[in-house]
Design a protein around this motif. Structure first.
Motif, short mmCIF file in Angstrom:
data_model
loop_
_atom_site.label_atom_id
_atom_site.label_comp_id
_atom_site.label_asym_id
_atom_site.label_seq_id
_atom_site.Cartn_x
_atom_site.Cartn_y
_atom_site.Cartn_z
N TYR A 142 12.87 137.58 -1.21
CA TYR A 142 13.98 137.92 -0.32
C TYR A 142 13.92 137.12 0.98
O TYR A 142 14.95 136.68 1.50
CB TYR A 142 13.97 139.42 -0.01
N PHE A 143 12.71 136.95 1.53
CA PHE A 143 12.60 136.19 2.78
C PHE A 143 13.09 134.76 2.58
O PHE A 143 13.87 134.24 3.40
CB PHE A 143 11.15 136.17 3.28
N PHE A 159 16.80 139.62 4.74
CA PHE A 159 15.71 139.71 5.71
C PHE A 159 15.25 141.17 5.87
O PHE A 159 14.05 141.44 6.05
CB PHE A 159 16.13 139.15 7.07
N THR A 160 16.19 142.10 5.81
CA THR A 160 15.83 143.52 5.91
C THR A 160 14.98 143.95 4.72
O THR A 160 13.98 144.66 4.88
CB THR A 160 17.09 144.39 6.01
N GLN A 161 15.37 143.52 3.53
CA GLN A 161 14.56 143.80 2.34
C GLN A 161 13.16 143.21 2.50
O GLN A 161 12.16 143.86 2.15
CB GLN A 161 15.25 143.20 1.10
N LEU A 210 7.34 143.36 2.83
CA LEU A 210 6.20 142.51 3.16
C LEU A 210 5.14 143.28 3.95
O LEU A 210 5.45 144.25 4.65
CB LEU A 210 6.66 141.30 3.97
N PRO A 211 3.89 142.84 3.87
CA PRO A 211 2.79 143.54 4.57
C PRO A 211 2.73 143.15 6.03
O PRO A 211 3.22 142.08 6.43
CB PRO A 211 1.55 143.05 3.82
N PRO A 212 2.13 143.96 6.87
CA PRO A 212 1.98 143.60 8.28
C PRO A 212 0.96 142.50 8.52
O PRO A 212 1.02 141.81 9.54
CB PRO A 212 1.55 144.91 8.94
N THR A 213 0.04 142.34 7.58
CA THR A 213 -1.01 141.33 7.73
C THR A 213 -1.05 140.47 6.48
O THR A 213 -1.03 141.00 5.35
CB THR A 213 -2.38 141.99 7.93
N ALA A 214 -1.10 139.16 6.65
CA ALA A 214 -1.12 138.25 5.52
C ALA A 214 -2.49 138.24 4.86
O ALA A 214 -3.52 138.22 5.54
CB ALA A 214 -0.75 136.84 5.97
N ALA A 215 -2.49 138.24 3.54
CA ALA A 215 -3.75 138.18 2.80
C ALA A 215 -4.36 136.79 2.87
O ALA A 215 -5.58 136.64 2.74
CB ALA A 215 -3.52 138.58 1.35
N GLU A 216 -3.53 135.78 3.06
CA GLU A 216 -3.99 134.40 3.15
C GLU A 216 -3.26 133.71 4.29
O GLU A 216 -2.09 134.01 4.56
CB GLU A 216 -3.73 133.66 1.84
N THR A 217 -3.94 132.77 4.93
CA THR A 217 -3.35 132.04 6.03
C THR A 217 -2.05 131.38 5.60
O THR A 217 -2.00 130.68 4.58
CB THR A 217 -4.31 130.96 6.55
N GLY A 218 -0.99 131.59 6.36
CA GLY A 218 0.29 130.96 6.07
C GLY A 218 1.25 131.81 5.30
O GLY A 218 2.44 131.48 5.23
N THR A 262 4.64 137.50 6.68
CA THR A 262 4.44 138.92 6.94
C THR A 262 5.77 139.57 7.29
O THR A 262 6.78 138.90 7.49
CB THR A 262 3.47 139.13 8.12
N LYS A 263 5.75 140.90 7.41
CA LYS A 263 6.95 141.62 7.80
C LYS A 263 7.39 141.22 9.21
O LYS A 263 8.57 141.31 9.54
CB LYS A 263 6.74 143.12 7.69
N TRP A 264 6.45 140.72 10.03
CA TRP A 264 6.80 140.35 11.40
C TRP A 264 7.57 139.04 11.43
O TRP A 264 8.45 138.85 12.29
CB TRP A 264 5.55 140.29 12.26
N ALA A 265 7.27 138.14 10.51
CA ALA A 265 8.09 136.93 10.38
C ALA A 265 9.51 137.31 9.98
O ALA A 265 10.49 136.78 10.50
CB ALA A 265 7.48 135.97 9.37
N ALA A 266 9.62 138.26 9.05
CA ALA A 266 10.94 138.74 8.65
C ALA A 266 11.66 139.38 9.84
O ALA A 266 12.86 139.18 10.04
CB ALA A 266 10.82 139.72 7.49
N ALA A 267 10.94 140.16 10.63
CA ALA A 267 11.55 140.81 11.79
C ALA A 267 12.00 139.79 12.82
O ALA A 267 13.08 139.93 13.43
CB ALA A 267 10.57 141.80 12.41
N HIS A 268 11.20 138.77 13.06
CA HIS A 268 11.59 137.72 14.02
C HIS A 268 12.89 137.07 13.58
O HIS A 268 13.83 136.93 14.38
CB HIS A 268 10.49 136.67 14.12
#
Length: 666
Positions: free
Chosen positions: A141-142, A188-190, A195-203, A206-212
């Motif tokens: 979705y992102f 973006f809302t979906q 999405l998780p608040p913390t990425a499991a792997e660098t890059g 996250t949900k915060w990128a979607a929120a931005h």
């Protein structure tokens, strides 16, 4: 392999399977495997690989000329430098048309990745089992939202394709901008919800990128370019822009870099600055040459001005390959308070060291500081060879050039300085924003250095290896501030603006003459032997340009906004030149200027000026070549390659039908 998509894109990106290998950035240090079919996308392993393939599309925004032509040409900040390749994007002349390649590249690549996202969105709910199911769906979705957001910003309404194509599809209609924004916000809302608040792997997203980006999409939908249809959504959109920006700011765990220069102090691929807590999302590049693809990160090429032809200089790795495409305008220099705002000196390069002493000039007898120096080299290897003075009109220290064109010597005030010296204003020259002054030129200008890359493996290499920042917290603050200001709540915008501006102030004890950029990565680069002479200088011309005594006191009081009156009464924000007088217009003008000060050159300026319908006024005021039209250039042309192959009721489009589908006046 089944044909995935043909008419919307030139490349069937979903036919490319990416298999991760182990490395520091494990999920993107990949090997490319082409022997995959669409059946693989009905397995968890295949869908994991397809999602990794989608991440490669983020690199596209830093790969080649489309990165800057469609975002930073034809604006107030930058004009054409000495290399006029792709100049039509700056001038808006007739060679910018529906056949222009970079517009087609944007269209093709966005739709290619959208089709991958459509497969993920369709197949993950049915075929994916495991703990990462929601994450993979959220990534789908992102990416679909991100790519449609790019398309609507560039082209306006575009065809919405929400199902994957596994056969040739020939008939498409354009959706309205309103419909595209509705889809972008929904996706973006979906993504935010999944999405998780913390990425499991660098890059990873996250949900915060979607929120931005959700906050940014709401702000864009509420902007002037959409005034013909956004009345019913504007109030709620501004509330939501603030809501999602606040979620990132207050809940996401991000913090502004302590020093603005920390963002650009790139010391090595995957080095410390690439994990700075201000960065919300970045395209992940690395030094894995086996998988760098056709381009790498090429943004480092486009901003530098010429240094290799100057006396005592030769092109090197830390100085970069100077393609001299993006020449900084006088607006780009004067929008900063260059005494108190550290961002100017941490964004631009003003000194170079001699790295070819055999080419150093000798002192002429009539200009040598002392008779003993006559005929001796002006400088040796490792000493300063190039200096830029970024002064204001009214500075009387440097005399104007000699009027006799037969004389090629520079004025005494310059020839008696050792380095090649470029002065913005000579004595007696009036302030101007169009046309030249001093001895700056299309080849020699103050160069943006944010993207310098001293990690490249050879002097001629175009393959930059540093990450490309797509979202950082400072912009999130500016999104919230603008949304409040658009509501007329100017006082409530101030805390957000001050978070960014306070960080930009010089701190007590800070050395204002210090400079750092990504060229410093040469120090950890095996391709640059220890002890080599390099052009890189860790000094700037702050004190000499500003002509003030050395000081290390803070500048917080000068940068901090104490009330909205500080915005409306600003003498640095071009209100008179741009003929703005109301508080609302002054605030928007201030916001666009603050976005320049913070985000200069970061590949979003054209989209900001287009959405606010300020492109024409600002380019006419500050860009000496750009001539956009109000009735045409706020949108890009729909690619001719698309219009020529689609059909209506089984028949190719007629000329009239193509015109109807094309953006106005293209």
């Amino acid at each position: 392999m089944k044909k995935i998509i043909k008419l919307l894109t030139c490349a069937a990106l979903v036919g490319l399977m990416i298999i991760p290998t182990s490395c520091k950035k494990s999920f993107l240090d990949e090997e490319v495997v082409n022997a995959r079919t669409t059946a693989d996308f009905k397995t968890a392993d295949g869908l994991d690989g397809l999602v990794i393939g989608m991440y490669q599309s983020l690199k596209f925004h830093f790969n080649y000329t489309w990165s800057y032509t469609t975002t930073n040409y034809g604006v107030d900040e930058f004009a054409v430098g000495g290399d006029r390749t792709e100049q039509m994007w700056n001038s808006y002349d007739g060679t910018l048309n529906s056949l222009t390649g970079d517009a087609t590249s944007i269209w093709d690549n966005m739709y290619g990745n959208i089709n991958s996202a459509n497969i993920v969105i369709k197949n993950v709910p049915e075929f994916y089992q495991g703990a990462n199911k929601n994450i993979r769906l959220g990534e789908g979705y992102f990416m679909r939202a991100f790519d449609y957001f790019k398309l609507v910003k560039q082209f306006g309404g575009v065809p919405l394709k929400l199902e994957p194509s596994e056969t040739i599809q020939e008939e498409f209609t354009r959706n309205t901008p309103k419909e595209v924004y509705e889809q972008v916000i929904q996706d973006f809302t979906q993504a935010y919800n999944l999405l998780p608040p913390t990425a499991a792997e660098t890059g990873r997203i996250t949900k915060w990128a979607a929120a931005h980006f959700l906050a940014k999409a709401y702000l864009f939908r509420a902007s002037e370019i959409n005034n013909g249809w956004n009345t019913d959504t504007k109030t709620a959109d501004l509330d939501n822009a603030i809501k999602y920006a606040d979620l990132v700011i207050n809940t996401g765990g991000y913090t502004l870099a302590t020093n603005f220069s920390d963002l650009w102090n790139f010391t090595a691929p995957d080095g410390p600055n690439e994990s700075n807590k201000e960065i919300i999302l970045a395209a992940q590049f690395s030094n894995n040459t086996a998988t760098q693809g056709r381009y790498g990160n090429q943004i480092h090429l486009y901003y530098p001005s010429i240094y290799q032809t100057l006396p005592g200089m030769i092109r090197d790795i830390p100085g970069g390959r100077e393609f001299q495409r993006m020449r900084s305008t006088d607006y780009a220099l004067d929008v900063f308070d260059r005494v108190n705002d550290s961002r100017f000196w941490k964004s631009f390069k003003t000194r170079y060291l001699c790295n070819r002493p055999t080419g150093a000039p000798n002192w002429p007898a009539n200009a040598a500081p002392t008779p003993a120096l006559a005929g001796k080299p002006k400088f040796v290897g490792g000493e300063e060879a190039v200096l830029y003075i970024v002064n204001d009109a009214g500075d009387t220290r440097y005399t104007s050039a000699e009027p006799d064109p037969a004389k090629v010597v520079l004025p005494t005030s310059i020839t008696r300085r050792a380095p090649s010296m470029f002065v913005r204003y000579f004595a007696g020259q009036p302030q101007s924003y169009l046309g030249g002054h001093g001895n700056f030129s299309t080849n020699q200008y103050v160069a943006l250095s944010k993207f310098a890359d001293g990690s490249r493996n050879a002097v001629p290499s175009q393959f930059g290896q540093r990450d490309g920042i797509l979202a950082r917290l400072a912009e999130t603050y500016l999104i919230a501030a603008e949304a409040y200001g658009r509501q007329g709540k100017f006082a409530q915008a101030l805390p957000y603006l001050n978070k960014v501006r306070d960080r930009a102030a010089y701190k007590d004890g800070e050395d204002r003459s210090f400079h750092v950029d990504g060229g410093v990565a040469y120090k950890t680069n095996a391709a640059v032997p220890a002890g080599s002479l390099v052009s890189y200088s860790d000094r700037n011309s702050y004190f000499e340009s500003n002509n003030i005594p050395v000081t290390t006191t803070n500048t917080l009081s000068s940068m901090h906004l104490n009330s909205e009156a500080d915005i409306f009464n600003s003498s640095r924000d071009f209100y008179t030149k741009l003929s703005v007088s109301s508080q609302a217009d002054k605030f928007l003008t201030f916001m666009l200027n603050e976005r320049s000060r913070e985000l200069m050159g970061e590949l979003m300026r054209w989209e900001d000026l287009a959405r606010t319908k300020t492109l024409v006024a600002r380019t006419l005021a500050f860009n000496d070549e750009a001539r956009p039209s109000d009735n045409k250039h706020y949108l890009r042309p729909i690619p001719q390659s698309f219009l020529d192959v689609i059909r209506s009721n089984g028949a190719p489009l007629t000329g009239a039908q193509k015109t109807a589908m094309q953006n106005p006046n293209w």
